[in-house]
Design an enzyme around this catalytic site. Structure first.
Site, PDB file in Angstrom:
ATOM      1  N   ASP A 118       8.887  -9.648   9.314  1.00 28.73           N
ATOM      2  CA  ASP A 118       9.039 -10.264   7.996  1.00 28.73           C
ATOM      3  C   ASP A 118      10.220 -11.234   7.932  1.00 28.73           C
ATOM      4  O   ASP A 118      11.129 -11.179   8.759  1.00 28.73           O
ATOM      5  CB  ASP A 118       9.289  -9.178   6.943  1.00 28.73           C
ATOM      6  CG  ASP A 118       8.034  -8.374   6.637  1.00 28.73           C
ATOM      7  OD1 ASP A 118       7.032  -8.541   7.360  1.00 28.73           O
ATOM      8  OD2 ASP A 118       8.075  -7.569   5.684  1.00 28.73           O
ATOM      9  N   ASP A 119      10.191 -12.050   6.890  1.00 32.76           N
ATOM     10  CA  ASP A 119      11.332 -12.870   6.436  1.00 32.76           C
ATOM     11  C   ASP A 119      11.637 -14.087   7.307  1.00 32.76           C
ATOM     12  O   ASP A 119      12.709 -14.678   7.191  1.00 32.76           O
ATOM     13  CB  ASP A 119      12.611 -12.027   6.283  1.00 32.76           C
ATOM     14  CG  ASP A 119      12.454 -10.908   5.264  1.00 32.76           C
ATOM     15  OD1 ASP A 119      11.375 -10.812   4.658  1.00 32.76           O
ATOM     16  OD2 ASP A 119      13.414 -10.134   5.080  1.00 32.76           O
ATOM     17  N   HIS A 169       4.681 -13.800   2.264  1.00 35.26           N
ATOM     18  CA  HIS A 169       5.741 -12.860   1.853  1.00 35.26           C
ATOM     19  C   HIS A 169       6.510 -13.456   0.662  1.00 35.26           C
ATOM     20  O   HIS A 169       7.705 -13.205   0.528  1.00 35.26           O
ATOM     21  CB  HIS A 169       6.657 -12.591   3.050  1.00 35.26           C
ATOM     22  CG  HIS A 169       7.547 -11.399   2.932  1.00 35.26           C
ATOM     23  ND1 HIS A 169       7.168 -10.215   2.327  1.00 35.26           N
ATOM     24  CD2 HIS A 169       8.831 -11.187   3.358  1.00 35.26           C
ATOM     25  CE1 HIS A 169       8.178  -9.354   2.388  1.00 35.26           C
ATOM     26  NE2 HIS A 169       9.200  -9.923   2.999  1.00 35.26           N
ATOM     27  N   HIS A 173      11.375 -14.690  -2.024  1.00 31.16           N
ATOM     28  CA  HIS A 173      11.808 -13.353  -1.629  1.00 31.16           C
ATOM     29  C   HIS A 173      12.784 -12.753  -2.642  1.00 31.16           C
ATOM     30  O   HIS A 173      13.839 -12.216  -2.295  1.00 31.16           O
ATOM     31  CB  HIS A 173      12.433 -13.368  -0.222  1.00 31.16           C
ATOM     32  CG  HIS A 173      12.382 -12.033   0.466  1.00 31.16           C
ATOM     33  ND1 HIS A 173      13.238 -10.999   0.144  1.00 31.16           N
ATOM     34  CD2 HIS A 173      11.578 -11.537   1.432  1.00 31.16           C
ATOM     35  CE1 HIS A 173      12.967  -9.953   0.912  1.00 31.16           C
ATOM     36  NE2 HIS A 173      11.954 -10.261   1.698  1.00 31.16           N
ATOM     37  N   HIS A 261      11.884  -7.165  11.309  1.00 27.28           N
ATOM     38  CA  HIS A 261      12.245  -8.466  10.735  1.00 27.28           C
ATOM     39  C   HIS A 261      12.631  -9.455  11.837  1.00 27.28           C
ATOM     40  O   HIS A 261      13.411  -9.118  12.715  1.00 27.28           O
ATOM     41  CB  HIS A 261      13.408  -8.312   9.761  1.00 27.28           C
ATOM     42  CG  HIS A 261      13.055  -7.504   8.548  1.00 27.28           C
ATOM     43  ND1 HIS A 261      13.060  -6.123   8.565  1.00 27.28           N
ATOM     44  CD2 HIS A 261      12.651  -7.880   7.309  1.00 27.28           C
ATOM     45  CE1 HIS A 261      12.686  -5.683   7.367  1.00 27.28           C
ATOM     46  NE2 HIS A 261      12.429  -6.721   6.585  1.00 27.28           N
TER      47      HIS A 261
HETATM   48 ZN   LIG Z   1      11.123  -9.250   3.277  1.00 29.80          ZN
END
Ligand SMILES: [Zn+2]
Length: 310
Positions: A118-119, A169, A173, A261
């Site tokens: 993620d991210d 996502h 965020h 991540h």
């Molecule tokens: Zn995230």
């Protein structure tokens, strides 16, 4: 034959059939184009005459043409194979649209697992993770933050071109509450940018922070995304290399989805832990697939169970 093998064969068969069909089409299309490009301002009739004489009496010019065509077809085949692979990795069975899931329901002996990151896209760590995945011949799933993708479009393209699955996502965020308009801006804008940059039309959404009640997940479900949570949380953003590895190993199971991540901060511990995590999961008999592939396996299992009942 395990489901994974069957899935793999299906992918191979699909890709081969697709290449064969489009390849022969391309030969037909590229042949006249190449002939034309080697003749300065050729009238139509002359092209036909030249190509016929060349076919009858092969010469070096014709060989060069053949070579050029061969290279072009080969290049196109590679591009098509890549496209086909990307499409396969990201197509989601219809029964998972509009619902929230934490893992796939698989028979415990079908040890398939999906690594998710993620991210990102994020400088340095995304590339490092791509390298580790490539070295281990693993396809994973990346959930991107729209504004980071806007800042690092080339990194995003690299991930997609390597055949990994892509999910949404959100754009910013944030952990705010969203009304429907706000949620639409967060989600639609990110999906559009992903498609614009990579050609992938994603149908997976992962809510920032895993928050399911602030309006984002509800909007995603309404828009027919699969809301993809996780079953194994590495907690890589707040713990040591060793304990994030242990977190994954302790929670790993057949059909599991592992949360890690590649962006959003210093992810050097994730990069450091990943090769060991992969090794250890492999030793336990796990195969690595993308989230869509994992769900395709569940869908296939269900179909088999239904057929068996009849
Ligand atoms: Zn995230």
């Amino acid at each position: 034959m395990t489901n994974l093998k069957r899935l793999w064969r299906r992918r191979k068969a699909l890709t081969t059939a697709f290449i064969a069909a489009v390849g022969s089409f391309l030969v037909g299309v590229t042949l006249p184009i190449d002939l034309r490009s080697n003749q300065p301002e050729p009238p139509q009739t002359q092209v036909v005459a030249v190509s016929q004489s060349q076919v009858q009496k092969p010469n070096s010019n014709f060989n060069r043409l053949q070579q050029a065509i061969g290279q072009r077809v080969e290049f196109s085949q590679q591009a098509i194979a890549q496209l086909q692979e990307n499409r396969f990795n990201s197509s989601l069975p219809s029964q998972f649209r509009g619902i929230t899931l934490r893992q796939a329901r698989l028979d415990p002996k079908h040890k398939a697992i999906a690594l998710t990151f993620d991210d990102g896209p994020w400088p340095t760590t995304t590339t490092q993770i791509l390298d580790i995945l490539k070295k281990n011949k693993i396809k994973a799933t990346f959930f991107w933050v729209g504004r980071y993708l806007q800042t690092h479009p080339e990194l995003g393209k690299q991930v997609a071109n390597a055949g990994h699955a892509i999910g949404n996502h959100s754009w910013n965020h944030n952990y705010y509450k969203y009304n429907e308009d706000g949620a639409a801006r967060e989600i639609d804008r990110t999906t559009s940018l992903i498609e614009e940059l990579t050609g992938v039309k994603t149908s997976m959404f992962r809510p920032p922070g895993g928050i399911l009640n602030n309006g984002l997940a509800a909007y995603a479900e309404k828009k027919n995304y699969a809301v993809v949570m996780w079953s194994a949380d590495s907690l890589d953003w707040r713990t040591t290399t060793q304990s994030l590895t242990e977190n994954v190993m302790r929670q790993a199971n057949a059909g599991g989805i592992v949360l890690m991540h590649d962006g959003g901060g210093n992810r050097s511990r994730t990069v450091e832990a990943l090769p060991d995590i992969i090794d250890r999961l492999r030793k336990e008999g796990y195969k690595f697939v993308t989230v869509p592939e994992l769900l395709q396996m569940e869908a296939q299992n269900l179909k088999q169970q239904e057929t068996a009942k009849k």
